[in-house]
Write an enzyme that holds these catalytic residues in place. Structure first.
Site, PDB file in Angstrom:
ATOM      1  N   GLU A 114       0.597  -1.375  -0.340  1.00 45.82           N
ATOM      2  CA  GLU A 114       0.158  -0.084  -0.428  1.00 45.82           C
ATOM      3  C   GLU A 114       0.629   1.539   0.328  1.00 45.82           C
ATOM      4  O   GLU A 114       0.570   1.950  -0.421  1.00 45.82           O
ATOM      5  CB  GLU A 114      -0.842   0.116   1.811  1.00 45.82           C
ATOM      6  N   TYR A 133      -5.521   7.474   4.403  1.00 45.20           N
ATOM      7  CA  TYR A 133      -5.005   6.316   3.257  1.00 45.20           C
ATOM      8  C   TYR A 133      -4.524   5.348   3.712  1.00 45.20           C
ATOM      9  O   TYR A 133      -5.369   3.750   3.381  1.00 45.20           O
ATOM     10  CB  TYR A 133      -4.774   6.280   2.010  1.00 45.20           C
ATOM     11  N   ASP A 182      -8.975   6.888  -2.077  1.00 46.35           N
ATOM     12  CA  ASP A 182      -7.892   7.309  -3.280  1.00 46.35           C
ATOM     13  C   ASP A 182      -8.306   7.789  -4.702  1.00 46.35           C
ATOM     14  O   ASP A 182      -9.677   7.820  -4.557  1.00 46.35           O
ATOM     15  CB  ASP A 182      -6.659   5.984  -3.387  1.00 46.35           C
TER      16      ASP A 182
END
Length: 357
Positions: free
Chosen positions: A34, A117, A135
């Site tokens: 990520e 996020y 996102d």
């Protein structure tokens, strides 16, 4: 609208891409993926992810690694603060959490570099915590799904997109749902050419139903990217060349580079080269020749860099900006993490020195 999560999860199960981080349930590996995927395309990330996990297979191995080793493994992927913060976080996990990635969002968000996020992505995918991921792909899907007037590239609108995502989230399967939303944006609800006939939530999509697909998402216009002119000096002293290291944090933080700087006040390139070296490392050099000009685009500016081959003349290095320096043999340069701009002229430099010898 309750059928949206159901349809989306069914579609995701049958259509999701076979990505390496989807084959594991290790929170650390998911975290690495990520971090890498922030502002970077999947196809670019895959080889970096494989290499990073081979060199740092566990968070404990990463914690014990040298920062330059971490940056060298990250070299070319850009946004180096991501690697530095991940490295810092690994040491925090080792020292304070017994090597275990925190499984609650409040604790995890205290890690360096972990914002909303990363927090939502890792906690939902690795620990099934019901947090919505937002996102660029997700914002585009939401914008079209709800025909939202809010501009997707204005940070002041992030709250409203988070609220929409939270209301839609499948709380029983948050990890799969978040990945499905991102996958839908990447594979079907594309920026310029959405493949609406393949969309599992087509019947619920307001822009599809109202035939306003090309009008969404709304974007705020931004000024053009400026161009900056830089110089770099390859300084030779006997059989060694000089590298300096940028301070950790900020633009290209922690990377090694050939010293130089931005051209100011319309000065000539040679003058700027000599001035930059005097200001930043306080030594006298002479310019042997102009080697090459390279161009590179960063997120917030375009860079034109003129590279000069130089000879050390006199003086003792005193650092003013850089935090470290080393005289190295050219054969050792591959051990140092360099900015992409420096990598672009490295092959030319190696060829020049090989030819000279």
């Amino acid at each position: 609208m309750t059928d949206i999560p159901k349809n989306l999860l069914i579609w995701f199960k049958s259509n999701k891409r076979d990505l390496p981080w989807r084959r594991v349930d290790d929170p650390y590996a998911i975290w690495v993926s990520e971090v890498m995927l922030q502002q970077t395309q999947v196809n670019t990330v895959i080889p970096y992810y494989h290499r990073f996990m081979e060199q740092f297979p566990t968070i404990m191995v990463l914690a014990q690694a040298d920062q330059n080793h971490v940056l060298k493994c990250w070299e070319g992927l850009g946004y180096y603060s991501r690697a530095i913060n991940l490295h810092k976080s690994s040491r925090l996990v080792e020292n304070e959490y017994n090597g275990q990635v925190p499984s609650d969002p409040i604790t995890f968000k205290k890690m360096p570099g972990v914002g909303d996020y990363i927090n939502a992505a890792v906690q939902s995918i690795a620990f099934n915590y019901p947090l919505p991921v937002v996102d660029g792909n997700v914002k585009r899907v939401l914008s079209r799904l709800y025909e939202m007037p809010d501009t997707v590239n204005d940070t002041k609108n992030l709250k409203v997109f988070n609220q929409k995502a939270a209301a839609l989230l499948d709380k029983k399967h948050p990890g799969d749902f978040n990945q499905a939303m991102m996958e839908l944006g990447a594979m079907v609800c594309k920026p310029r050419h959405p493949v609406c006939h393949q969309c599992p939530v087509q019947d619920f999509c307001m822009v599809y139903c109202n035939e306003t697909i090309l009008e969404f998402p709304k974007r705020k216009s931004k000024p053009g990217i400026p161009t900056e002119n830089w110089v770099a000096a390859v300084i030779q002293k006997e059989d060694k060349i000089l590298l300096t290291r940028r301070k950790t944090g900020g633009f290209l933080g922690g990377l090694w580079e050939f010293p130089g700087g931005k051209i100011e006040n319309k000065a000539s390139m040679p003058e700027s080269c000599l001035r930059s070296i005097q200001e930043k490392i306080n030594i006298d050099i002479s310019i042997r020749k102009h080697a090459i000009q390279i161009k590179h685009t960063y997120t917030h500016f375009k860079q034109t860099m003129d590279v000069f081959l130089c000879d050390y003349q006199s003086g003792t290095i005193q650092l003013n900006g850089p935090v470290e320096y080393r005289w190295i043999g050219l054969s050792d340069i591959d051990n140092y993490a360099l900015p992409k701009s420096n990598l672009k002229f490295l092959a030319h430099l190696k060829y020049f020195f090989k030819k000279k010898s």
